[in-house]
Design a protein around this motif. Structure first.
Motif, PDB file in Angstrom:
ATOM      1  N   THR A 283      -6.606   1.234  -7.938  1.00 16.47           N
ATOM      2  CA  THR A 283      -7.111   2.493  -7.095  1.00 16.47           C
ATOM      3  C   THR A 283      -8.511   2.106  -6.765  1.00 16.47           C
ATOM      4  O   THR A 283      -9.204   2.840  -6.150  1.00 16.47           O
ATOM      5  CB  THR A 283      -7.253   3.541  -8.054  1.00 16.47           C
ATOM      6  N   ASP A 284      -9.174   1.136  -7.257  1.00 20.00           N
ATOM      7  CA  ASP A 284     -10.453   0.626  -6.931  1.00 20.00           C
ATOM      8  C   ASP A 284     -10.724   0.326  -5.379  1.00 20.00           C
ATOM      9  O   ASP A 284      -9.948  -0.321  -4.846  1.00 20.00           O
ATOM     10  CB  ASP A 284     -11.292  -0.236  -7.982  1.00 20.00           C
TER      11      ASP A 284
ATOM     12  N   TYR B  96      -0.370  -6.633  10.575  1.00 21.85           N
ATOM     13  CA  TYR B  96       0.378  -5.686  11.731  1.00 21.85           C
ATOM     14  C   TYR B  96      -0.331  -5.599  12.895  1.00 21.85           C
ATOM     15  O   TYR B  96      -0.035  -4.753  13.719  1.00 21.85           O
ATOM     16  CB  TYR B  96       0.896  -4.523  10.943  1.00 21.85           C
ATOM     17  N   TRP B  97      -1.672  -5.870  13.003  1.00 21.39           N
ATOM     18  CA  TRP B  97      -2.565  -6.096  14.012  1.00 21.39           C
ATOM     19  C   TRP B  97      -2.790  -4.590  14.300  1.00 21.39           C
ATOM     20  O   TRP B  97      -3.181  -4.348  15.550  1.00 21.39           O
ATOM     21  CB  TRP B  97      -1.696  -6.454  15.390  1.00 21.39           C
ATOM     22  N   SER B  98      -3.027  -3.732  13.435  1.00 20.89           N
ATOM     23  CA  SER B  98      -3.587  -2.265  13.414  1.00 20.89           C
ATOM     24  C   SER B  98      -3.893  -1.811  12.060  1.00 20.89           C
ATOM     25  O   SER B  98      -3.096  -2.156  11.045  1.00 20.89           O
ATOM     26  CB  SER B  98      -2.369  -1.508  14.049  1.00 20.89           C
ATOM     27  N   PRO B  99      -4.568  -0.946  12.029  1.00 20.47           N
ATOM     28  CA  PRO B  99      -5.000  -0.391  10.699  1.00 20.47           C
ATOM     29  C   PRO B  99      -3.901   0.324  10.008  1.00 20.47           C
ATOM     30  O   PRO B  99      -3.286   1.050  10.965  1.00 20.47           O
ATOM     31  CB  PRO B  99      -6.320   0.312  10.952  1.00 20.47           C
ATOM     32  N   PRO B 100      -3.693   0.289   8.781  1.00 19.08           N
ATOM     33  CA  PRO B 100      -2.800   1.426   8.154  1.00 19.08           C
ATOM     34  C   PRO B 100      -3.335   2.758   8.185  1.00 19.08           C
ATOM     35  O   PRO B 100      -4.576   2.995   8.345  1.00 19.08           O
ATOM     36  CB  PRO B 100      -2.844   0.686   6.807  1.00 19.08           C
ATOM     37  N   PRO B 101      -2.237   3.722   7.745  1.00 17.79           N
ATOM     38  CA  PRO B 101      -2.897   4.922   7.676  1.00 17.79           C
ATOM     39  C   PRO B 101      -3.724   5.016   6.601  1.00 17.79           C
ATOM     40  O   PRO B 101      -3.790   4.196   5.768  1.00 17.79           O
ATOM     41  CB  PRO B 101      -1.499   5.796   7.182  1.00 17.79           C
ATOM     42  N   ASP B 102      -4.651   6.157   6.719  1.00 18.57           N
ATOM     43  CA  ASP B 102      -5.646   6.451   5.621  1.00 18.57           C
ATOM     44  C   ASP B 102      -5.564   7.436   4.948  1.00 18.57           C
ATOM     45  O   ASP B 102      -6.779   8.405   4.888  1.00 18.57           O
ATOM     46  CB  ASP B 102      -7.027   6.114   6.373  1.00 18.57           C
ATOM     47  N   PRO B 103      -4.449   7.807   4.255  1.00 18.52           N
ATOM     48  CA  PRO B 103      -4.696   8.975   3.200  1.00 18.52           C
ATOM     49  C   PRO B 103      -5.507   8.918   2.010  1.00 18.52           C
ATOM     50  O   PRO B 103      -6.191   7.904   1.715  1.00 18.52           O
ATOM     51  CB  PRO B 103      -3.156   8.805   2.828  1.00 18.52           C
ATOM     52  N   PRO B 104      -5.984  10.326   1.722  1.00 18.58           N
ATOM     53  CA  PRO B 104      -7.086  10.077   0.555  1.00 18.58           C
ATOM     54  C   PRO B 104      -6.802   9.436  -0.670  1.00 18.58           C
ATOM     55  O   PRO B 104      -7.708   9.097  -1.456  1.00 18.58           O
ATOM     56  CB  PRO B 104      -7.499  11.721   0.394  1.00 18.58           C
TER      57      PRO B 104
ATOM     58  N   MET C 143       0.699  -1.206  -0.035  1.00 18.77           N
ATOM     59  CA  MET C 143      -0.037   0.068   0.095  1.00 18.77           C
ATOM     60  C   MET C 143       0.757   1.319   0.137  1.00 18.77           C
ATOM     61  O   MET C 143       1.995   1.315   0.322  1.00 18.77           O
ATOM     62  CB  MET C 143      -0.974  -0.070   0.884  1.00 18.77           C
ATOM     63  N   THR C 144       0.346   2.373  -0.580  1.00 20.29           N
ATOM     64  CA  THR C 144       0.997   3.395  -0.940  1.00 20.29           C
ATOM     65  C   THR C 144       0.327   4.429  -1.143  1.00 20.29           C
ATOM     66  O   THR C 144      -0.966   4.427  -1.419  1.00 20.29           O
ATOM     67  CB  THR C 144       2.239   3.389  -1.756  1.00 20.29           C
ATOM     68  N   VAL C 145       0.669   5.613  -1.574  1.00 19.74           N
ATOM     69  CA  VAL C 145      -0.487   6.617  -2.157  1.00 19.74           C
ATOM     70  C   VAL C 145       0.031   6.831  -3.704  1.00 19.74           C
ATOM     71  O   VAL C 145       1.127   6.704  -4.208  1.00 19.74           O
ATOM     72  CB  VAL C 145      -0.130   8.185  -1.526  1.00 19.74           C
ATOM     73  N   ALA C 146      -1.090   7.534  -4.260  1.00 21.17           N
ATOM     74  CA  ALA C 146      -0.757   7.312  -5.859  1.00 21.17           C
ATOM     75  C   ALA C 146       0.317   8.475  -6.118  1.00 21.17           C
ATOM     76  O   ALA C 146       1.096   8.315  -7.619  1.00 21.17           O
ATOM     77  CB  ALA C 146      -2.052   7.851  -6.383  1.00 21.17           C
TER      78      ALA C 146
END
Length: 82
Positions: free
Chosen positions: A41-42, A57-65, A1-4
């Motif tokens: 991206t979907d 990782y037992w925790s949610p990832p960051p949620d950037p737009p 996961m990353t940002v576009a």
């Protein structure tokens, strides 16, 4: 996961069919998974990526737009002491 807007996502978007590698090191052991990659991206794919991240990782990832998922079709595995 990353940002576009990340370099890795932009590289893959600029060269369809480009390759990516994922490496994991643990002391004197390592493994690298490599293969053709695509940026997804979907919302369903991104949600599945977030679910798998949270499971791992037992925790949610960051949620950037502009979060995206990079999917690698692994066709080469390299390792040492695994």
């Amino acid at each position: 996961m990353t940002v576009a807007s990340s370099r890795k996502a932009r590289n893959l978007l600029a060269v369809p069919g480009g390759r990516a590698a994922l490496c994991q090191v643990d002391g004197f052991r390592w493994v690298t998974l490599e293969g053709p990659a695509v940026v997804r991206t979907d919302s369903a794919r991104v949600a599945e990526g977030a679910r798998r991240y949270a499971e791992r990782y037992w925790s949610p990832p960051p949620d950037p737009p502009d979060r995206v998922v990079v999917e690698i079709a692994v066709d080469r595995v390299m390792n040492l002491n695994v």
